[in-house]
Write an enzyme that holds these catalytic residues in place. Structure first.
Site, short mmCIF file in Angstrom:
data_model
loop_
_atom_site.label_atom_id
_atom_site.label_comp_id
_atom_site.label_asym_id
_atom_site.label_seq_id
_atom_site.Cartn_x
_atom_site.Cartn_y
_atom_site.Cartn_z
CD GLU A 27 65.74 33.06 -11.75
OE1 GLU A 27 65.28 34.11 -11.32
OE2 GLU A 27 66.70 32.98 -12.53
CB CYS A 81 63.72 37.05 -8.26
SG CYS A 81 65.37 36.64 -8.84
CG HIS A 86 64.62 40.95 -5.40
ND1 HIS A 86 64.66 39.62 -5.07
CD2 HIS A 86 65.49 41.13 -6.43
CE1 HIS A 86 65.51 39.02 -5.88
NE2 HIS A 86 66.03 39.90 -6.71
CE LYS A 142 71.65 53.93 -5.69
NZ LYS A 142 72.30 53.61 -6.97
#
Lengths: 134, 355, 378
Positions: free
Chosen positions: B86, B118, B241, B250
């Site tokens: 990007e 991404c 990611h 998490k």
């Protein structure tokens, strides 16, 4: 500033991108970049050879008197590099000039060589940097 | 069980490139008046910064050369080059052709730049699996590379970094890791975007989390596990990611993974979020250490939004390939610390008027 | 064989108020007046960087017209830093061949037209743009790395090399055409701002404008200053990287060998050579075998090349270092200066009784080299 024509950038792309040197079939010596005839014996019977990407720094200069467009990476280090079968002059990057020593191992890296003004081409090619990995 | 064409494809070579320069988090916090809590909460230490003569193309090429070294393939056998980014150096003009030329794959190859925030490179992996297993190409090169932009002063600036990962995808035969299956989960979710002509992206802060990052990765990973009949404990490693150091931990926890499964692939705390390289550099690091027979979950995410989940099984070929190129850790440890001013200059945050 | 019958020099300086043509006109007028020549067959203009600094193609014809020489035959010679001596060689060939009997050679260039960074960029084009100058070598990048190589190979310290610019500044003090007419100590060279480490600003030439002109004739009918016995040249490697021995200027060795062979010349009394950087001057001295390899800097420090030294007097003008180096004009300055020395008329540091002289002009680090052997007349 419009210094880099499309044709010029295009013509030279392969040797700039891949460290392709000329090699003389007559005397066996390599030279970079590839010329129309061997700089040593004048033979036009040439083929190509890809140079090693790791070599040694024979000498270098830390250049402060650089053009304005290179001010962002000044001082620019210019090195004389021995790749075994050929030598070349190239920019040495990713190093604090004070950390550089003659004899250092250096490796080829693909970098921007020039950016032609605000709207022109980005010119890519090979620079070198001290080997610190592996 | 549904047909699994993925099993015909594998990773023959992997390689990364991380620029040498690092800016510590304290530098950014001090410059913009953030409390240190801000970056500590992100689980970050420092981030990689591309030099003034580097861009996503140059870094992508370096990663590609490392992947080719590991794969040991003739570049002429690479029939597709996918460049996911990007941060394109040119708004119009492919980087994939520059890389294809520099590795010696031209002219008889596909070459495309892909854009999906991404996740573009990840979709390139999926496309490559299709091309390889259908027999259309022998090998495909997939590159994820970014010099991630962030508006100076934005909290995004703590994480947006530079780096690249590249993979040679070919037949599962002789590969270092075989794809076992994949799953993709995509919706129209405006969590992060950059308009044409704007230098920096905008984001929804908290909105990038629950409805975007977490929902999509969980959707993709659950889809994959359902498809393959696998549970988190079946994987030795999982890499997601990593927009910061906390989110991947998490999401892993939410999916039922243990921190030990996530540790090896978590590189963002040391180098920042390399966007298209983010999860893929983590995958490369796992391949640097994984043992034959081990199973890897990799789930990249891209804003906008989408996530792919892949399951890979490591083969015994992995060990002979490892030493052919620098490890991810070699790049992580090879660093030069720079202050904010140098970072600002390198990343063109200082406006210089040129002729 | 040709005779120098007139010289005209403009002092090297920042001539903001004078165009390339005006400088060429002033030098040419002075040369023509000093030779008392009536008309010339050819005008040969030596100019290099003017293409970039005051852009004009076919410069010689425009210069000729602007000084009222309409109808004269004109040629522009561009050989980088060696343009001036290349133009003299061209003039001599025209005279020797009988195609001309009297030629005006004028060298002109301006370095004060743009900010220094832009001048550095343009000067880097003197080097090979496909290799060395493909990179940002700036001013002196190649010279700097050769200087470091020299220091390492011969174990010569930086201070010893600083005696060269100190000598040049000393010599230039009396030269009314020199740009830098003040003395410096070797220590001061080391303290100056770095330009391309290890070389400093005081190892480089000043960015000045200048023009120099010569009237050259095949027959010495009137007051002859000196005779140009021969001019020789050779080309060399594109890059110092191609040379197995980059501390020797191969093109110069070949050109000088040819000159010695053709003229049978022995030692000379005065030399004007191309010290674009300290290291260039040192490497030229060694390539010419005025000293052993690695010994030139020490010899300079010991006064070997000063007035009264054992060697020829080198660069009594102050050289490129202190007289200045208006690129395409420099070789013409050098020939004019040696001619004046041989005639006993040099207005600066005189080499008394000088009977023979050598001019050395090279481009870059020896992409090409030109040498001229000159003799006193009478």
């Amino acid at each position: 500033m419009g210094e880099w024509s499309s044709a010029r950038v295009w013509r030279s792309r392969v040797y700039r991108y891949r460290l392709i040197a000329g090699r003389c079939r007559s005397c066996g010596r390599a030279h970079y970049p590839p010329a129309n005839a061997c700089p040593y014996c004048g033979s036009r019977d040439l083929d190509e050879v890809e140079l090693p990407r790791v070599g040694r720094l024979i000498s270098y200069s830390v250049v402060y008197a650089t053009p304005f467009e290179d001010r962002d990476r000044s001082p620019v280090v210019i090195g004389l590099i021995d790749l075994g079968i050929a030598r070349l002059v190239a920019e040495v990057v990713d190093v604090k000039p004070g950390d550089l020593r003659v004899g250092d191992r250096v490796e080829a890296v693909f970098r921007r060589i020039a950016v032609d003004g605000n709207t022109g081409l980005i010119v890519y090619g090979i620079k070198f940097r001290p080997v610190r990995v592996g | 069980m549904a047909l699994m064409p993925e099993r015909g494809a594998g990773i023959h070579g992997w390689g990364v490139y991380i620029p040498r320069f690092r800016i510590p988090m304290q530098e950014i916090a001090r410059e913009w008046g953030w409390p240190d809590h801000q970056w500590r909460a992100l689980g970050m230490m420092e981030k990689a910064v591309a030099g003034p003569d580097e861009d996503s193309t140059t870094m992508g090429l370096e990663a590609s050369l490392n992947a080719i070294r590991r794969a040991g393939v003739n570049p002429k056998d690479i029939g597709a080059v996918f460049f996911g980014t990007e941060s394109k150096p040119y708004a119009v003009k492919p980087s994939a052709t520059i890389i294809a030329e520099a590795i010696g794959a031209t002219p008889l190859t596909m070459a495309s730049d892909l854009e999906f925030a991404c996740r573009a490179a990840s979709e390139g992996i999926k496309a490559s699996i299709g091309l390889v297993t259908s027999g259309m190409v022998k090998y495909a090169l997939v590159i994820g590379s970014d010099t991630a932009q962030a508006n100076p002063g934005d909290v995004l600036e703590f994480t947006a970094s530079s780096g690249a990962a590249a993979f040679i995808i070919g037949s599962s035969k002789g590969s270092a890791a075989v794809f076992e299956g994949s799953s993709t989960y995509v919706t129209d979710t405006p969590d992060f975007w950059r308009r044409e002509g704007s230098p920096y992206p905008r984001h929804g802060e908290g909105f990038t989390g629950e409805p975007a990052y977490f929902a999509h990765i969980i959707g993709a990973v659950r889809g994959l596990m359902d498809k393959l009949g696998l549970k988190p404990s079946d994987f030795n490693y999982a890499v997601f990611h990593q927009p910061n150091g906390r989110f991947p931990l998490k999401v892993g926890e939410m999916l039922g993974f243990k921190p030990e499964q996530l540790k090896l692939g978590l590189v963002t705390p040391m180098i920042g979020n390399t966007y298209n390289g983010s999860a893929l550099i983590g995958l490369a690091r796992i391949l640097d250490y994984a043992k034959p027979g081990e199973r890897i979950l990799v789930a990249p995410f891209g804003s906008g939004a989408g996530s792919d989940a892949y399951s890979l099984i490591v083969t015994d070929v992995v060990e002979e390939k490892r030493g052919r190129a620098p490890l991810v850790d070699d790049y992580i440890n090879d660093k030069i610390s720079i202050p904010y001013s140098v970072y600002a200059k390198f990343r063109e945050l200082i406006r210089v008027v040129r002729e | 064989m040709v005779y120098v019958t007139g010289v005209g020099l403009v002092n090297v300086d920042r001539h903001y108020d004078k165009s390339t043509r005006r400088l060429a006109f002033e030098a040419s007028t002075a040369a023509l007046e000093s030779s008392m020549a009536e008309g010339v067959d050819f005008i040969i203009v030596a100019s290099s960087i003017s293409y970039l600094h005051e852009p004009q193609l076919d410069l010689a014809s425009y210069i000729a017209s602007s000084m009222g020489l309409r109808g004269v035959r004109s040629i522009t010679v561009e050989c980088g830093e060696a343009s001036g001596l290349a133009a003299v060689m061209t003039a001599k060939a025209l005279i020797d061949s009988g195609q001309a009997s009297r030629v005006l050679v004028v060298g002109v260039d301006k370095l004060s037209e743009y900010p220094s960074w832009r001048v550095y960029k343009n000067l880097s084009l003197l080097y090979d743009t496909e290799s060395d100058a493909f990179y940002s070598i700036g001013l002196g990048g190649i010279a700097g790395l050769l200087m470091r190589l020299y220091m390492n190979v011969y174990n010569v310290d930086r201070l010893t090399l600083a005696y060269w610019p100190a000598l040049m500044h000393q010599n230039a003090k009396a030269n009314p055409y020199a740009m830098l007419r003040f003395a410096i100590t070797p220590e001061k060279v080391l303290e100056a701002q770095p330009v391309a480490e290890p070389l400093t600003l005081l190892d480089t030439f000043p960015l000045g404008d200048g023009a120099a002109a010569l009237v050259l004739e095949g027959k010495a009918s009137r007051g002859v200053l000196a005779e140009i016995v021969d001019v020789e040249s050779a080309t060399g490697y594109q890059s110092i990287a191609l040379s197995d021995d980059p501390l020797k200027i191969e093109s110069l060795e070949v050109a000088y060998g040819r000159l010695v062979e053709r003229t049978g010349m022995g030692s000379v009394d005065v030399v004007e050579l191309h010290d674009s950087f300290t290291i260039t001057g040192i490497l030229i001295l060694e390539t010419l075998r005025f000293t052993e390899r690695g010994k030139a800097a020490e010899a300079v420090a010991q006064g070997v090349f000063s007035v009264g030294g054992e060697g020829p007097v080198v660069n009594p003008s102050g050289g490129l270092k202190a007289r200045g180096h208006p690129i395409g004009a420099t070789g013409v300055y050098q020939v004019a200066e040696v001619a004046l020395q041989l005639a006993g008329e040099f207005p600066g540091l005189k080499v008394d009784g000088a009977r023979s002289g050598l001019v050395v002009s090279i481009n870059a680090m020896g992409s090409s080299s030109y040498v001229a052997y000159m003799r006193a007349v009478g």
